[in-house]
Design a protein around this motif. Structure first.
Motif, PDB file in Angstrom:
ATOM      1  N   LEU A   1       0.766  -1.282  -0.193  1.00  0.00           N
ATOM      2  CA  LEU A   1      -0.100   0.009   0.249  1.00  0.00           C
ATOM      3  C   LEU A   1       0.944   1.383  -0.155  1.00  0.00           C
ATOM      4  CD1 LEU A   1      -2.854   1.130   0.176  1.00  0.00           C
ATOM      5  CD2 LEU A   1      -2.562   1.161   2.640  1.00  0.00           C
ATOM      6  N   THR A   2       0.757   2.083  -0.916  1.00  0.00           N
ATOM      7  CA  THR A   2       1.804   3.280  -0.972  1.00  0.00           C
ATOM      8  C   THR A   2       1.159   4.591  -0.483  1.00  0.00           C
ATOM      9  OG1 THR A   2       0.355   4.058  -3.173  1.00  0.00           O
ATOM     10  CG2 THR A   2       2.047   2.073  -3.433  1.00  0.00           C
ATOM     11  N   ASP A   3      -0.018   4.775  -0.205  1.00  0.00           N
ATOM     12  CA  ASP A   3      -0.314   6.326   0.216  1.00  0.00           C
ATOM     13  C   ASP A   3      -0.494   6.551   1.545  1.00  0.00           C
ATOM     14  OD1 ASP A   3      -2.536   4.810   0.850  1.00  0.00           O
ATOM     15  OD2 ASP A   3      -4.219   6.334  -0.072  1.00  0.00           O
ATOM     16  N   CYS A   4       0.317   5.730   2.537  1.00  0.00           N
ATOM     17  CA  CYS A   4      -0.012   6.170   3.949  1.00  0.00           C
ATOM     18  C   CYS A   4       0.650   7.853   3.944  1.00  0.00           C
ATOM     19  CB  CYS A   4       0.640   5.083   4.829  1.00  0.00           C
ATOM     20  SG  CYS A   4       0.512   5.574   6.559  1.00  0.00           S
TER      21      CYS A   4
ATOM     22  N   ARG B   1      -0.869  -0.914  -4.389  1.00  0.00           N
ATOM     23  CA  ARG B   1      -2.292  -0.902  -4.272  1.00  0.00           C
ATOM     24  C   ARG B   1      -2.497   0.615  -3.943  1.00  0.00           C
ATOM     25  NH1 ARG B   1      -6.707  -0.659   0.060  1.00  0.00           N
ATOM     26  NH2 ARG B   1      -5.208  -1.336   1.591  1.00  0.00           N
ATOM     27  N   HIS B   2      -3.550   1.133  -4.943  1.00  0.00           N
ATOM     28  CA  HIS B   2      -3.947   2.563  -5.182  1.00  0.00           C
ATOM     29  C   HIS B   2      -5.116   2.719  -4.141  1.00  0.00           C
ATOM     30  CE1 HIS B   2      -6.518   5.909  -6.559  1.00  0.00           C
ATOM     31  NE2 HIS B   2      -5.210   6.444  -6.789  1.00  0.00           N
ATOM     32  N   ASP B   3      -5.038   3.582  -3.219  1.00  0.00           N
ATOM     33  CA  ASP B   3      -6.273   3.953  -2.457  1.00  0.00           C
ATOM     34  C   ASP B   3      -6.251   5.504  -2.023  1.00  0.00           C
ATOM     35  OD1 ASP B   3      -8.227   2.563  -0.823  1.00  0.00           O
ATOM     36  OD2 ASP B   3      -7.281   3.497   0.907  1.00  0.00           O
ATOM     37  N   SER B   4      -5.923   6.342  -3.028  1.00  0.00           N
ATOM     38  CA  SER B   4      -6.214   7.858  -2.705  1.00  0.00           C
ATOM     39  C   SER B   4      -5.678   8.611  -4.011  1.00  0.00           C
ATOM     40  CB  SER B   4      -5.827   8.451  -1.412  1.00  0.00           C
ATOM     41  OG  SER B   4      -4.319   8.466  -1.391  1.00  0.00           O
TER      42      SER B   4
ATOM     43  N   LEU C   1      -0.816  -3.515 -10.571  1.00  0.00           N
ATOM     44  CA  LEU C   1      -1.236  -2.204  -9.896  1.00  0.00           C
ATOM     45  C   LEU C   1      -2.784  -2.932  -9.538  1.00  0.00           C
ATOM     46  CD1 LEU C   1      -0.187   0.776 -11.828  1.00  0.00           C
ATOM     47  CD2 LEU C   1       1.128  -0.673  -9.816  1.00  0.00           C
ATOM     48  N   THR C   2      -3.067  -2.777  -8.029  1.00  0.00           N
ATOM     49  CA  THR C   2      -4.355  -2.987  -7.786  1.00  0.00           C
ATOM     50  C   THR C   2      -5.032  -1.641  -7.274  1.00  0.00           C
ATOM     51  OG1 THR C   2      -4.031  -5.166  -6.822  1.00  0.00           O
ATOM     52  CG2 THR C   2      -5.776  -4.305  -5.757  1.00  0.00           C
ATOM     53  N   PHE C   3      -6.279  -1.504  -7.912  1.00  0.00           N
ATOM     54  CA  PHE C   3      -6.999  -0.151  -7.549  1.00  0.00           C
ATOM     55  C   PHE C   3      -8.401  -0.438  -6.598  1.00  0.00           C
ATOM     56  CE2 PHE C   3      -4.772   0.406 -11.374  1.00  0.00           C
ATOM     57  CZ  PHE C   3      -4.255   1.531 -11.156  1.00  0.00           C
ATOM     58  N   SER C   4      -8.419   0.207  -5.444  1.00  0.00           N
ATOM     59  CA  SER C   4      -9.282   0.179  -4.409  1.00  0.00           C
ATOM     60  C   SER C   4      -9.897   1.465  -3.970  1.00  0.00           C
ATOM     61  CB  SER C   4      -8.770  -0.619  -3.313  1.00  0.00           C
ATOM     62  OG  SER C   4      -7.559   0.088  -2.767  1.00  0.00           O
TER      63      SER C   4
ATOM     64  N   LYS D   1      -1.932   9.317   8.831  1.00  0.00           N
ATOM     65  CA  LYS D   1      -2.252   8.888   7.357  1.00  0.00           C
ATOM     66  C   LYS D   1      -2.338  10.227   6.686  1.00  0.00           C
ATOM     67  CE  LYS D   1      -5.585   7.761   4.866  1.00  0.00           C
ATOM     68  NZ  LYS D   1      -7.002   7.089   4.579  1.00  0.00           N
ATOM     69  N   ILE D   2      -1.474  10.456   5.791  1.00  0.00           N
ATOM     70  CA  ILE D   2      -1.676  11.822   4.972  1.00  0.00           C
ATOM     71  C   ILE D   2      -2.365  11.619   3.805  1.00  0.00           C
ATOM     72  CG2 ILE D   2      -0.373  13.501   3.732  1.00  0.00           C
ATOM     73  CD1 ILE D   2       1.683  13.750   5.962  1.00  0.00           C
ATOM     74  N   SER D   3      -1.932  10.535   2.863  1.00  0.00           N
ATOM     75  CA  SER D   3      -2.539  10.016   1.675  1.00  0.00           C
ATOM     76  C   SER D   3      -2.329  10.992   0.542  1.00  0.00           C
ATOM     77  CB  SER D   3      -3.902   9.601   1.689  1.00  0.00           C
ATOM     78  OG  SER D   3      -4.757  10.768   1.603  1.00  0.00           O
ATOM     79  N   ASP D   4      -2.950  10.716  -0.614  1.00  0.00           N
ATOM     80  CA  ASP D   4      -2.767  11.569  -1.696  1.00  0.00           C
ATOM     81  C   ASP D   4      -3.850  12.338  -2.243  1.00  0.00           C
ATOM     82  OD1 ASP D   4       0.076  10.719  -3.024  1.00  0.00           O
ATOM     83  OD2 ASP D   4      -0.688   8.720  -3.240  1.00  0.00           O
ATOM     84  N   GLU D   5      -4.641  12.476  -1.048  1.00  0.00           N
ATOM     85  CA  GLU D   5      -5.882  13.256  -1.151  1.00  0.00           C
ATOM     86  C   GLU D   5      -6.033  14.024   0.166  1.00  0.00           C
ATOM     87  OE1 GLU D   5     -10.642  12.294  -1.464  1.00  0.00           O
ATOM     88  OE2 GLU D   5      -9.114  11.068  -2.665  1.00  0.00           O
ATOM     89  N   SER D   6      -5.913  15.406   0.197  1.00  0.00           N
ATOM     90  CA  SER D   6      -5.850  15.843   1.180  1.00  0.00           C
ATOM     91  C   SER D   6      -7.259  15.696   2.271  1.00  0.00           C
ATOM     92  CB  SER D   6      -5.787  17.603   1.197  1.00  0.00           C
ATOM     93  OG  SER D   6      -6.929  18.040   0.382  1.00  0.00           O
ATOM     94  N   ALA D   7      -8.282  15.770   1.773  1.00  0.00           N
ATOM     95  CA  ALA D   7      -9.426  15.340   2.268  1.00  0.00           C
ATOM     96  C   ALA D   7      -9.192  14.120   3.350  1.00  0.00           C
ATOM     97  CB  ALA D   7     -10.620  15.022   1.474  1.00  0.00           C
ATOM     98  N   LYS D   8      -8.463  13.018   3.128  1.00  0.00           N
ATOM     99  CA  LYS D   8      -8.249  11.624   3.734  1.00  0.00           C
ATOM    100  C   LYS D   8      -7.338  12.001   4.877  1.00  0.00           C
ATOM    101  CE  LYS D   8     -10.048   8.570   0.240  1.00  0.00           C
ATOM    102  NZ  LYS D   8      -9.767   7.221  -0.189  1.00  0.00           N
ATOM    103  N   THR D   9      -6.548  13.221   4.979  1.00  0.00           N
ATOM    104  CA  THR D   9      -5.482  13.107   6.048  1.00  0.00           C
ATOM    105  C   THR D   9      -6.177  12.852   7.333  1.00  0.00           C
ATOM    106  OG1 THR D   9      -4.247  14.768   4.754  1.00  0.00           O
ATOM    107  CG2 THR D   9      -3.919  14.657   7.195  1.00  0.00           C
TER     108      THR D   9
END
Length: 399
Positions: A260-263, A285-288, A314-317, A372-380
């Motif tokens: 998982l890449t987007d922590c 795995r992509h999650d954001s 690449l797994t998208f979720s 968790k920061i992620s690649d989407e600010s709303a998910k921080t």
């Protein structure tokens, strides 16, 4: 209530969870059996859940009744990464309610977990599934399984009309819908229909109980909590992602190889994902964030390391629908292998029903904050803004 839509028990047994909880739990048993953690439930869309508190208490108390049967343990023994000592531990495991705290605070429902990581790790998925189903029982008692099937077949018809036979033969889709399902019975019916009638390649489910019931492959590797915890377990914060990946490699020796890449962010992840890890892990795995931008970064990184992307997956979720999956597949086809884990779009997409936006995330590890920061600010997500700022500074992530 419509017959067949709601079972007597919301969570069927200890296997009625996602596989990655069991894979992480085994790694915790072997590496961090005494680590203390805290978790917190959040309803991201601000829905008022206070009226459901009495029923939630009742249903969550029922979790403590669950244990694994000999047949269920036999099923787990056939999963090649499950170790005998872990299975013995699972055979003794019970949900301990003293680690869970819930009530009303500041006019909102709160649910918190506090205790040994090893003993609270399995709470997340059944907890979220319980909140979702308790709310849906109250708001949508007249939903029928026929509505669920009809909606699913409409999606199949769309896919059949819009994808070529060659595309359908390669489009790999899995059910990742346990946590925010409408109900267990709905997810069970969805998996049944997917197994028998999905026009593409239905490759399995993240739900271990349903995998056993329908003779499917249970799917999943790691979640954000694994990498988040290492922010307080490694020697230095800058080494936390590498420490998490390295511990996983030592635990599974090449099995369960989707990372998982987007922590923190994809860019920060790739900074640690060197040739050693890129060769050892089967894919990402992509999650954001934007899935195509993310995929292009992954493909470029493999090329830079001299690795053929067609040997990786690449797994998208992230909030996937079948149209989104088909679009992503078409843009990446022939450049890297892709698969899709679809959740709410399968297990809680019913006319007139608005799915919940709920999460339960680790907030502390050994008394210190994790993020968790992620690649989407709303998910921080983090309880301590100072720690988020420090994490961004260390990994050079823009604020």
């Amino acid at each position: 209530m419509s017959e067949g839509v709601f079972a007597d028990r919301i969570v069927q047994n200890l296997l009625d969870t996602d596989l990655y909880k069991l894979s992480m739990m085994q790694a915790v048993l072997h590496n961090y059996p005494n680590v203390e953690v805290e978790w917190e439930f959040r309803c991201r869309n601000g829905e008022d859940l206070r009226d459901y508190l009495p029923e939630l208490r009742l249903q969550i108390e029922r979790l403590s009744e669950l244990s694994l049967s000999p047949d269920q343990l036999d099923f787990l023994e056939r999963i090649n990464f499950m170790k005998p000592d872990f299975l013995r531990f699972l055979g003794l495991f019970r949900f301990n309610l003293r680690y869970l705290h819930m009530g009303i605070e500041n006019d909102e429902l709160f649910i918190r977990l506090r205790g040994p990581w090893l003993h609270v790790i399995l709470y997340e998925v059944p907890l979220l599934a319980t909140v979702s189903e308790v709310r849906n029982r109250a708001l949508h008692p007249d939903v029928t399984l026929e509505q669920v099937r009809s909606q699913l077949y409409r999606k199949f018809d769309w896919l059949t009309a819009n994808a070529t036979q060659d595309e359908l033969a390669q489009l790999q889709v899995a059910d990742f819908g346990t946590r925010r399902r409408f109900s267990f019975k709905v997810q069970e019916e969805v998996v049944n229909v997917l197994k028998h009638d999905f026009p593409g390649r239905f490759v399995g489910t993240s739900n271990v109980h349903l995998a056993r019931e329908f003779d499917l492959k249970p799917l999943g590797t790691m979640a954000h909590e694994w990498i988040m915890a290492h922010q307080q377990l490694g020697p230095r914060l800058i080494d936390s992602q590498a420490a998490a990946l390295d511990c996983w490699v030592r635990e599974y020796r090449g099995l369960l190889g989707i990372a998982l890449t987007d922590c923190i962010t994809m860019d920060a992840f790739l900074g640690d994902f060197d040739l050693y890890f890129a060769k050892l892990f089967d894919g990402l795995r992509h999650d954001s964030g934007d899935p195509i931008i993310w995929a292009e970064k992954a493909i470029a990184h493999y090329h830079k390391l001299g690795i053929d992307p067609m040997t990786k997956t690449l797994t998208f979720s992230d909030s996937l629908t079948l149209p989104k999956a088909l679009d992503i597949f078409r843009q990446l086809r022939g450049r890297i292998n892709v698969s899709f884990g679809i959740g709410t779009h399968l297990t809680c997409d019913i006319p007139g029903v608005k799915p919940m936006s709920i999460v339960c995330k680790m907030t502390d590890c050994n008394g210190q904050p994790v993020a968790k920061i992620s690649d989407e600010s709303a998910k921080t997500q983090c309880r301590d803004p100072n720690f988020v700022a420090y994490l961004r500074h260390v990994f050079k992530v823009p604020g």
